[in-house]
Write a protein that holds these residues in place. Sequence first.
Motif, PDB file in Angstrom:
ATOM      1  N   LYS A 122       0.854  -1.167   0.000  1.00  0.00           N
ATOM      2  CA  LYS A 122       0.000   0.000   0.000  1.00  0.00           C
ATOM      3  C   LYS A 122       0.892   1.218   0.000  1.00  0.00           C
ATOM      4  N   GLY A 123       0.504   2.201  -0.733  1.00  0.00           N
ATOM      5  CA  GLY A 123       1.270   3.430  -0.698  1.00  0.00           C
ATOM      6  C   GLY A 123       1.241   4.030   0.692  1.00  0.00           C
ATOM      7  N   GLU A 124       2.252   4.819   1.008  1.00  0.00           N
ATOM      8  CA  GLU A 124       2.299   5.351   2.367  1.00  0.00           C
ATOM      9  C   GLU A 124       1.468   6.608   2.526  1.00  0.00           C
ATOM     10  N   GLY A 125       1.290   7.317   1.450  1.00  0.00           N
ATOM     11  CA  GLY A 125       0.606   8.590   1.570  1.00  0.00           C
ATOM     12  C   GLY A 125      -0.860   8.437   1.919  1.00  0.00           C
ATOM     13  N   LEU A 126      -1.422   9.491   2.483  1.00  0.00           N
ATOM     14  CA  LEU A 126      -2.853   9.463   2.739  1.00  0.00           C
ATOM     15  C   LEU A 126      -3.592   9.667   1.427  1.00  0.00           C
ATOM     16  N   GLY A 127      -4.748   9.033   1.311  1.00  0.00           N
ATOM     17  CA  GLY A 127      -5.505   9.176   0.073  1.00  0.00           C
ATOM     18  C   GLY A 127      -4.930   8.333  -1.053  1.00  0.00           C
ATOM     19  N   ARG A 164      -1.080  -4.344  -7.261  1.00  0.00           N
ATOM     20  CA  ARG A 164      -2.207  -3.680  -7.896  1.00  0.00           C
ATOM     21  C   ARG A 164      -1.719  -2.908  -9.106  1.00  0.00           C
ATOM     22  N   ARG A 165      -2.652  -2.628  -9.957  1.00  0.00           N
ATOM     23  CA  ARG A 165      -2.338  -1.963 -11.198  1.00  0.00           C
ATOM     24  C   ARG A 165      -2.128  -0.480 -10.928  1.00  0.00           C
ATOM     25  N   VAL A 166      -1.043   0.050 -11.397  1.00  0.00           N
ATOM     26  CA  VAL A 166      -0.828   1.491 -11.343  1.00  0.00           C
ATOM     27  C   VAL A 166      -0.536   1.957 -12.763  1.00  0.00           C
ATOM     28  N   PRO A 167      -0.813   3.221 -13.063  1.00  0.00           N
ATOM     29  CA  PRO A 167      -0.644   3.652 -14.449  1.00  0.00           C
ATOM     30  C   PRO A 167       0.795   4.016 -14.811  1.00  0.00           C
ATOM     31  N   TRP A 168       1.691   4.090 -13.843  1.00  0.00           N
ATOM     32  CA  TRP A 168       3.075   4.487 -14.158  1.00  0.00           C
ATOM     33  C   TRP A 168       3.980   3.251 -14.169  1.00  0.00           C
ATOM     34  N   THR A 169       5.025   3.331 -15.026  1.00  0.00           N
ATOM     35  CA  THR A 169       5.957   2.204 -15.063  1.00  0.00           C
ATOM     36  C   THR A 169       6.819   2.189 -13.815  1.00  0.00           C
ATOM     37  N   SER A 170       7.179   3.350 -13.321  1.00  0.00           N
ATOM     38  CA  SER A 170       7.974   3.395 -12.099  1.00  0.00           C
ATOM     39  C   SER A 170       7.608   4.665 -11.346  1.00  0.00           C
ATOM     40  N   ILE A 171       8.053   4.720 -10.104  1.00  0.00           N
ATOM     41  CA  ILE A 171       7.692   5.851  -9.257  1.00  0.00           C
ATOM     42  C   ILE A 171       8.324   7.145  -9.771  1.00  0.00           C
ATOM     43  N   ALA A 172       9.349   6.990 -10.630  1.00  0.00           N
ATOM     44  CA  ALA A 172      10.001   8.176 -11.196  1.00  0.00           C
ATOM     45  C   ALA A 172       9.025   8.994 -12.029  1.00  0.00           C
ATOM     46  N   LEU A 180       4.694  13.573  -1.414  1.00  0.00           N
ATOM     47  CA  LEU A 180       6.025  13.367  -0.849  1.00  0.00           C
ATOM     48  C   LEU A 180       6.176  11.998  -0.180  1.00  0.00           C
ATOM     49  N   PRO A 181       5.234  11.598   0.674  1.00  0.00           N
ATOM     50  CA  PRO A 181       5.404  10.266   1.282  1.00  0.00           C
ATOM     51  C   PRO A 181       5.389   9.136   0.249  1.00  0.00           C
ATOM     52  N   THR A 182       4.648   9.312  -0.847  1.00  0.00           N
ATOM     53  CA  THR A 182       4.580   8.234  -1.824  1.00  0.00           C
ATOM     54  C   THR A 182       5.869   8.170  -2.641  1.00  0.00           C
ATOM     55  N   ILE A 183       6.418   9.318  -2.969  1.00  0.00           N
ATOM     56  CA  ILE A 183       7.627   9.335  -3.801  1.00  0.00           C
ATOM     57  C   ILE A 183       8.857   8.965  -2.975  1.00  0.00           C
ATOM     58  N   ASN A 184       8.944   9.484  -1.776  1.00  0.00           N
ATOM     59  CA  ASN A 184      10.070   9.125  -0.901  1.00  0.00           C
ATOM     60  C   ASN A 184       9.521   8.454   0.350  1.00  0.00           C
ATOM     61  N   PRO A 185       9.290   7.171   0.287  1.00  0.00           N
ATOM     62  CA  PRO A 185       8.562   6.524   1.380  1.00  0.00           C
ATOM     63  C   PRO A 185       9.253   6.641   2.725  1.00  0.00           C
ATOM     64  N   THR A 186      10.572   6.802   2.766  1.00  0.00           N
ATOM     65  CA  THR A 186      11.230   6.718   4.066  1.00  0.00           C
ATOM     66  C   THR A 186      11.507   8.064   4.698  1.00  0.00           C
ATOM     67  N   THR A 187      11.555   9.130   3.881  1.00  0.00           N
ATOM     68  CA  THR A 187      12.019  10.389   4.450  1.00  0.00           C
ATOM     69  C   THR A 187      11.035  10.994   5.427  1.00  0.00           C
ATOM     70  N   VAL A 188       9.793  10.804   5.183  1.00  0.00           N
ATOM     71  CA  VAL A 188       8.805  11.432   6.055  1.00  0.00           C
ATOM     72  C   VAL A 188       8.381  10.420   7.109  1.00  0.00           C
ATOM     73  N   THR A 189       8.681  10.717   8.334  1.00  0.00           N
ATOM     74  CA  THR A 189       8.248   9.795   9.380  1.00  0.00           C
ATOM     75  C   THR A 189       6.904  10.252   9.903  1.00  0.00           C
TER      76      THR A 189
END
Lengths: 739, 480
Positions: A718-723, B5-13, B153-162
């Motif tokens: 699951k993605g970490e972000g909300l929403g 799950r299906r996402v529309p992007w090939t990578s998080i970049a 931000l949390p989705t692109i950099n999963p670890t930086t934001v606590t």
Amino acid sequence: MISAIAARKAAQAKLPASSLTQPAAESNDSESPSPVPPKRKRVSDAATPHPKKKKKSSNKPPSAVKTMRYFQESDPITRQDDIILIESDQEDEDEDGVDALTSAPVGTRAWSPDGPVTDDSEDEDPGSRKELPSGPKILSSYSPVLNQNLFPLERNEIAALGLPSSGCKTVLVVLGEDETIALLGTCTLTVIRGSVLLLGATLEPSQPRQHHRIFAPRSSPIPVLKASSSGKPSEVSELSRLNHAFRGENTLIVLQELRTNVEGLGKICKTFQGVFQLPSSLSSPSVLDLGLHGVHLVMNESKGIHAFVQPSPWDSAFVLCESEQVFLVKGAKKSGKSTFARTLLNHLLGSHRRVAYLECDLGQSEFTPGGMVALNVIEKPVLGPPFTHPTLPTHAHYLGSFTPRSSPSHYISAIQSLAQTYQLDVKTPYDDPDEKIPVVVNTMGWTKGLGADLTKRIEEIIEPDRVFEFEVEGRGSDGGWYPQKQRQDPSIPKYHLHILRPIESQAIDAATAYYSAADHRVISLLSYFHAVFPSSPSPPSPSSSLALLLKDSLRQITAQTWATSLPLLAQPPYEVDVEKAIETVHLIGAGSEDVVKEEINRVLNGAIVGLISSEISASTSYSQGEAGPGSIPYVQNTPPPDPNTSRAHGLALIRGVSSEAGDTGGTRLHVLTPLPPDLLSTTKVLVKGEMEMPVWGLLDLRGGPPEETAKPFLQWGKGEGLGSEKRRVRRNLMRKSQA
Amino acid sequence: MRLPRRVPWTSIAELDQVCSWIFTDERDLDSKILAINRLAAWKAITQLPHALESTHAILAVIVEDMKEEGSSSYLPLRQSYASALIRLVNGLVDPLQLGVYARSIAAIASQLDLPLWLVELRHAATHEELPSLELLREGARQSMSWLLHNYWLPTINPTTVTKADAPLRPLSPILKQYKDMLKLTTRDASLKSQYKQSIGQILKEVEKWIAEAKVTANVVAGELGWNVGHSADAVHTDEQDAKERWALEVFCEALLEKGGLVPLSKKRRTLPADSSDPPLPSVQVWKPLLMHVHSLHYEFFATLVNKMIYRLADDASTTELELGSRYDLSYASCLSSWMLWVIKTAESEDPDSTLRVEASTLLITTVQPGAEYDPSAKKMFVTLLGNLCSQVPQLQNALTTLRPFDFVSTADWTAEDVSVMEDRLNILLSLSVSTPEPDPDEPVFTQDASPAGLSSPPGWRLLGAGSGWKPCPIGVYSAA
């Protein structure tokens, strides 16, 4: 053995009604044919105990067992008008069972003085008790005894009977009158003598012999086959070796192994793994082996296996269908609408060579994958759930969505076009003007709001002779249908209306608990993409192409096998040169009008598209000048192809799109489609709707669960972000004040 | 098995790129339009996460607003802003409406750290005067900022934001209030009607706490894997189940504290002599609560029994015992009596309940033969297991075969040991009713070699063997 059972059955039938009345038999009793008069039975066989059964032992006290046994045996017999013999009112029947115990032996003597009490001694056979545990309903009253009512056939006999493949194991099954068999798995059925009832179809011997493919997975209610009135007792010349073993009234059927690889779909979509096999929890007494691979005889209903119960009012509804042409079935989802339509289709095939089926339910289509409205002409009874018989449509339109919610007017005009096709080309076929092909119209389960309006519009377009409506609210206490009920709206009394009660929700719940509508959509779509359609017509007819066979000869072309050894991502695709093969690309669905030309390659990559042939040439709808040659011919915000001048042949998965600056010139697509190559030359229009390939179809599960590493277009966890979740709608939320 | 799950992007970049188009320069109209086009394309590919859909909607209005200087009518703009903001708030709040009853949107918003005035704006835009353009513009700006910090931000950099620790209020005050009130009413039945309403209130309070805990589970667990059950659609349900389980576990832990199900005072823990039930006063106090939670949460009893077993095993292990503390036998016996009570209750409601078998299995496997236990604890386990199995002959057979607590501690293994083990295995196997169906040899099918004889239509070429095409994930173009 046969005569023992038959004798007991007849005894039950003769019993005074008071002792055996089934509370559930209610309304149909008056309409049911009078019980078959008892015939004299030879009982010599009956006294011979079963070698098979003797091995088992039982701890149950005999009296209790006998009670259960009588009530269970009595159940099938009193309801002779039904094809399927199961009732659900377990508790009430238990009480009746006691009565049956006390009165049944009396009944036996009363009608059959020379069918002596030895008959009863069979009941004391300790072995037979184990087969009748107290709970489950009996599905198969036939109990196989090798070389008595079950005969393995030899190669030369198989060939002599003209059965499809002589290499597969084949057994001859001898059925007494009204005996039933419930099957799980896949097999081919051929009726040699007498006739059997199965899912609404009456199957009789024919020349040349017709072979019926039965698909009975656990994911849907399994079929129960019932021997019905036997024909004239004639010798079967091909089986001279065995003729001594049949009695005149016996029905003879041949079951043969059927290998289609449909089971392999369970390896692609694990949700359906092993649905053609027995659940591992099932104990042996409920299931017996016929000596065939891939098919089992199911004795009792049990957890995970449910049988198709045809509600008794259906039979009487069918009887009235003989002279009419256009039938429409409507009702809410999960009311048994599709099942009724399929059963009606099978029934009509008893009196018609071909029957048309117009599918208006985009979500759960019978013959095509979802997202299409389709007209199919069917020649053979449909003996399996939808995913086991993907069929090329005679005429169809692609809506690209499982619901008409976002394109109601397109939906209606598509159905209008199909209705017209039926009237002009199908109703009175070109090749045989004397034949009248009736049509069964199945509507969608969306019965509220806009859905109700759409169904009403469909009714006006179709102009049915007879409408079957499944009523949800205010079900009548009499339980049956009542013909020609006056509608509130006096403007539409043009047809006969039958109100049918929905299939008992309990039965539906039990049967569909493990598999949701979404699951069935997934397996239908995957089944379609893995299906192998016959690429040449059979029997071969030299002159005509497949397209002509479908359109002009109205032939049924159904997938025969499935190619499941490779997942979709490893199947060799077609390379499609866009410049040569594709004239236009359309997007439909909410929000699709916002897709700009620069993004079309991205949108098509990995998409499911409908393959459409259009009569309007490309030059009028698209001018090549707008973009460079070889790029994808797409114009933002164009309406889908007009149903009156186009038709859909099937679906394709675009598994790759070459980058626009390809060194080979124009854009190339890598495309997977099960459509025979014959049809592809005409499909120059692609339409992408809202349908997606299920995630199961994107994976390669050959080496166990996939590694959870990043793959294009797939993300684990699951993605970490909300929403980061997809939108979820709650419609059953209550306010505190409602507590 | 977990499904992706299906996402529309090939990578998080690719997501990162869109993020920079949107947020790098607030005045850069062209890159914003690029972002809108890309988001529209993604939406046509597959359903987007709600945050992306909202970003798309709000961004489209902002761009429209930037372009629209000098227009004569601003009403369409206000309406667009309003609907984008309403949908943003609703979409964020709706997934957290997990209970039977609606929670207030403001309560959920504060849990999400969503500016409260956005909730008010939503309310005004839906039910009251359409808010002013100025207010709506500010709302859109703040929403975009919230989306940047909480989704992008949390989705692109999963670890930086606590994550900040999720506040979950303590349960013990609610339980104490409940206990006190029930004690009162059980002692003096005449008070029952007087307190009926406040007891109902407390039960609702407990329910509210569980609902909150479920939301917190979302945050605490960070990443909950989703198991695929029967249905591909069950993804949501399974995820919900995991959250609910977590919430129930925390709830059960609180119940098992001393002073909860088991009274603090040792005197009160005395078990009735004539039955295996817990002390009657305790049952009278706790039964209503347990039944209430059970009626709303299907898995409650199973979770409770699991927690009890772990608690018993942990307490008994001598290695776990801290210096100076002693094994509390009366607590353990009282707890095990509660366990039997729960199982019995579950069985009386659902005769098919497998709780007893599951509990026995878990107990046998949790209490390891090798571990060091307090001697009185061993005795307690034997009694408990005996009680558990007493009504089920099958379990009893298994128990006598296993004798799980006759600890054999021979260091040397002999051939006899193996044969003893094999015998036991055979006995155990014969006890189980079902034997797995052996997988019959799958018929080998040759892949349909495809109509080689038929010519492909113009523009179509089958990339069969020899074409150089290689299997690759769907969406990847392998040139041939």
